[in-house]
Design a protein around this motif. Structure first.
Motif, PDB file in Angstrom:
ATOM      1  N   TYR A 142       0.792  -1.230   0.000  1.00  0.00           N
ATOM      2  CA  TYR A 142       0.000   0.000   0.000  1.00  0.00           C
ATOM      3  C   TYR A 142       0.827   1.283   0.000  1.00  0.00           C
ATOM      4  O   TYR A 142       0.260   2.371  -0.061  1.00  0.00           O
ATOM      5  N   ARG A 143       2.162   1.201   0.054  1.00  0.00           N
ATOM      6  CA  ARG A 143       2.956   2.420   0.036  1.00  0.00           C
ATOM      7  C   ARG A 143       4.384   2.090  -0.348  1.00  0.00           C
ATOM      8  O   ARG A 143       4.859   0.973  -0.110  1.00  0.00           O
ATOM      9  N   LEU A 150      -3.230   9.857   2.486  1.00  0.00           N
ATOM     10  CA  LEU A 150      -1.812  10.162   2.305  1.00  0.00           C
ATOM     11  C   LEU A 150      -1.565  11.662   2.276  1.00  0.00           C
ATOM     12  O   LEU A 150      -0.588  12.158   2.856  1.00  0.00           O
ATOM     13  N   GLU A 176       4.686   8.926  -1.619  1.00  0.00           N
ATOM     14  CA  GLU A 176       4.954   7.511  -1.390  1.00  0.00           C
ATOM     15  C   GLU A 176       3.773   6.630  -1.800  1.00  0.00           C
ATOM     16  O   GLU A 176       3.730   5.439  -1.481  1.00  0.00           O
ATOM     17  N   ALA A 177       2.830   7.204  -2.558  1.00  0.00           N
ATOM     18  CA  ALA A 177       1.639   6.462  -2.983  1.00  0.00           C
ATOM     19  C   ALA A 177       2.003   5.409  -4.032  1.00  0.00           C
ATOM     20  O   ALA A 177       2.966   5.563  -4.797  1.00  0.00           O
TER      21      ALA A 177
END
Length: 329
Positions: A162-163, A304, A312-313
């Motif tokens: 997820y990141r 985020l 950082e997506a």
């Protein structure tokens, strides 16, 4: 997949600007208390960082088709037990200024996952090593605590990313240090938390330096925010940890700065942070589906942005992607 050393890492200053608050000060003892703004919590760009227990988290609707992927045992109890490490600093997992309520980007994302799956989320803050003890025993369903995918961990756990994983190096402001690789830390005293990927990176860099005729890195171990004092007193010259935490700390104190960043996956793999669950327990597909849903509907991006981590997506969640390589024998 090959990754240039700094290809995916944006300037720490940009993240710091997004997180910057005015001043600090409180009588409480938690991380939020140490970093709480005296002047209200509004960043120069207008971003408000909420350190109170009243988080007003971003929410999203349940999706029945994804919720149906949850193993029956978890569906019946109606609760997703999430384990997280409270030994980090904002904006990851930390206590609000009531010194009790768990807040940060990880709890926000866990709450979104719970929304999609139609499950109440129960947070269980523990020390870092006890995350994995609890997952192994089945006490907790999933870990969301800045956990990097590694090839070694994939033997015991399933991952839904997820990141992006970005590590940082923090030093006293004006130190003149710049960290881009192993040789920049040769002979330096560097602090790190034990059992983390940044520890593995430092150990491998130290060995690389010795092979190249340079001095090893003098690695010192710290837990939680203990490194603050060591860095300010000069007992260590650099501290390595998750870049979001270091950038947040640096802009609060005004006394330190991030002097380098590096992919948490090392030079050869894109480091990725993932929701972590015991291998083959049947939950990872539901986690993957929930993360993809919140990415698609925009609530992920809202979270985020709320914590200054837009850079950082990820574009989509992956199940068990290539991870940090095993240490060389």
């Amino acid at each position: 997949m090959s990754l240039p050393r700094r290809a995916l890492v944006t300037a720490a200053g940009a993240l710091a600007a997004a997180l910057a608050l005015a001043g600090c000060g409180s009588t409480a003892t938690g991380a939020a208390a140490d970093l709480a703004p005296a002047g209200g919590g509004t960043a120069p760009d207008g971003t408000v960082v909420n350190l109170s227990p009243n988080q007003n988290r971003v929410t999203t609707p349940k999706v029945d088709a994804i919720a149906a992927l949850v193993p029956e045992e978890i569906r019946k109890k109606g609760t997703l037990t999430v384990v997280d490490s409270i030994g980090t600093t904002p904006p990851l997992d930390f206590y609000a200024n009531d010194d009790r309520t768990v807040i940060g980007v990880e709890p926000d994302l866990a709450s979104l996952i719970g929304n999609v799956l139609g499950l109440r989320v129960e947070f269980n803050p523990v020390s870092w090593e006890n995350i994995f003890v609890g997952l192994d025993s089945g006490k907790y369903d999933v870990g969301l605590s800045n956990i990097t995918v590694t090839e070694e961990r994939k033997e015991k756990y399933d991952f839904a990313t997820y990141r992006l994983d970005v590590l940082g190096f923090e030093a006293k402001k004006g130190s003149g240090l710049k960290v881009t690789g192993a040789r920049d830390l040769a002979g330096k005293t560097v602090g790190v938390a034990t059992g983390t990927n940044q520890e593995k990176l430092l150990v491998s860099w130290s060995e690389e330096n010795v092979r190249n005729g340079l001095k090893p890195i003098d690695i010192k171990y710290f837990q939680g925010t203990e490194y603050y004092l060591a860095l300010s007193s000069g007992r260590i010259e650099v501290y390595s940890g998750p870049n979001p935490s270091l950038a947040f700390h640096a802009v609060q104190t005004g006394q330190t700065e991030v002097v380098g960043t590096y992919s948490g996956g090392g030079a050869d793999v894109i480091g990725k942070i993932a929701a972590t669950t015991r291998k083959d327990n049947g939950l990872v597909r539901a986690l993957n589906g929930a993360i993809d849903e919140v990415i698609r509907n925009g609530s992920y991006g809202q979270v985020l942005k709320r914590w200054g981590l837009d850079t950082e997506a990820v574009a989509a969640s992956e199940i068990n992607p290539p991870g940090l390589p095993r240490p060389k024998p």
